[in-house]
Scaffold this active site. Structure first.
Site, PDB file in Angstrom:
ATOM      1  CG  LEU A 148       2.404  -3.024  -1.930  1.00  0.00           C
ATOM      2  CD1 LEU A 148       3.349  -2.544  -3.016  1.00  0.00           C
ATOM      3  CD2 LEU A 148       1.918  -1.845  -1.110  1.00  0.00           C
ATOM      4  CE1 TYR A 149      -4.274  -9.152  -6.799  1.00  0.00           C
ATOM      5  CE2 TYR A 149      -5.933  -7.430  -6.971  1.00  0.00           C
ATOM      6  CZ  TYR A 149      -5.465  -8.688  -7.321  1.00  0.00           C
ATOM      7  OH  TYR A 149      -6.192  -9.465  -8.193  1.00  0.00           O
ATOM      8  N   GLY A 150      -2.908  -3.687  -6.353  1.00  0.00           N
ATOM      9  CA  GLY A 150      -3.278  -2.872  -7.494  1.00  0.00           C
ATOM     10  C   GLY A 150      -2.065  -2.383  -8.270  1.00  0.00           C
ATOM     11  CB  ALA A 151       1.273  -1.217  -7.182  1.00  0.00           C
ATOM     12  CE  LYS A 153      -3.473  -9.348 -10.579  1.00  0.00           C
ATOM     13  NZ  LYS A 153      -3.180 -10.560 -11.393  1.00  0.00           N
TER      14      LYS A 153
END
Length: 271
Positions: A148-151, A153
């Site tokens: 979710l963090y990568g999504a 960003k």
């Protein structure tokens, strides 16, 4: 000539490093964060070069008003740094709806609201540089526990690429900055974690061991590069911060290219 900065998330980590570097360069900074208390000492030491006010970037109306006030206070803005954000760590199955919405409200929508608020002012001004603080390239491709963090960003990077094309004719630049691991509080005070599902315990052990081996670098080094970026007549649309981050990102790109190539024959059957 001195520049005028608007920096979100200025009270810790990379945000503080960017703020201190800009002040050291003789620039004027408006730093915003939900709690401005940690910046009090720096405000005093700046001799008036740093001003702060509390702002929740997830509140669109507050962002529009705050950006306008900052623009008026320093008579224009030259550099905008969308740095506010936090980390959400957990497996996809584990994250709650509230965690996802709160995470995206700050990491993605907060940056979007700042852009929407500042672009009309920069467009009218005929100049400006927006720097979007993302994460290492390739994270949007998916990595266990940081999905979710990568999504968020990855979405920010996509929006930023479109924005760069849209505002370039008006003399405004957009650079997506991809930092590697720095010694910040992102995975401390800025961290939200899920309730762990025992089914993922073996994977978590492997991930913990890998994360423990990762080296975090001095955020002041990132700030030094950021100052060089804003000095460029033709700044990059995307840039990686850190040699280790660069090497890891290139490994991800090569692996992705190799996987696409391995399935080329099947891909070509689709048209």
């Amino acid at each position: 000539m001195s520049r005028r900065w608007f920096i979100t998330g200025a009270s810790r980590g990379l945000g503080t490093a960017f703020t201190e570097a800009a002040l050291a360069a003789g620039d004027r900074v408006v730093g915003v964060v939900r709690d401005v208390t940690p910046l009090a000492e720096l405000v005093t030491r700046s001799g008036g070069a740093l001003s702060t006010f509390s702002l929740d970037v997830s509140d669109r109306e507050a962002v529009v008003a705050g950006v306008r006030n900052a623009f008026d206070e320093v008579d224009g803005i030259d550099v905008v740094v969308n740095n506010a954000g936090g980390a959400l760590l957990g497996m996809i199955e584990e994250v709650t709806e509230q965690q996802v919405r709160e995470h995206f409200d700050t990491n993605l929508f907060g940056a979007l609201w700042v852009c929407q608020a500042v672009v009309p002012l920069l467009r009218e001004q005929g100049s400006g540089h927006i720097l979007q603080i993302a994460t290492m390239p390739g994270a949007g491709g998916g990595f266990a526990s940081t999905g979710l963090y990568g999504a968020g960003k990855a979405a920010l990077e996509t929006i930023s690429g479109a924005l760069a094309m849209e505002v370039e004719p008006f003399g405004v630049s957009v650079t997506t900055v991809h930092p590697g691991g720095y010694d910040t509080e992102l995975f401390g005070r800025g961290l939200t974690t899920t309730a762990p599902n025992p089914a993922y315990a073996p994977l978590r052990e492997r991930l913990d061991a890998m994360f423990d081996e990762a080296e975090d670098f001095d955020p002041r080094r990132a700030a030094e590069v950021l100052l060089k970026i804003v000095d460029l007549d033709e700044p990059p649309r995307r840039i990686i911060l850190g040699g280790a981050a660069y090497d890891m990102s290139m490994d991800v790109f090569r692996a992705t290219t190799a996987e696409f190539a391995a399935w080329e024959a099947l891909s070509r059957q689709g048209d």
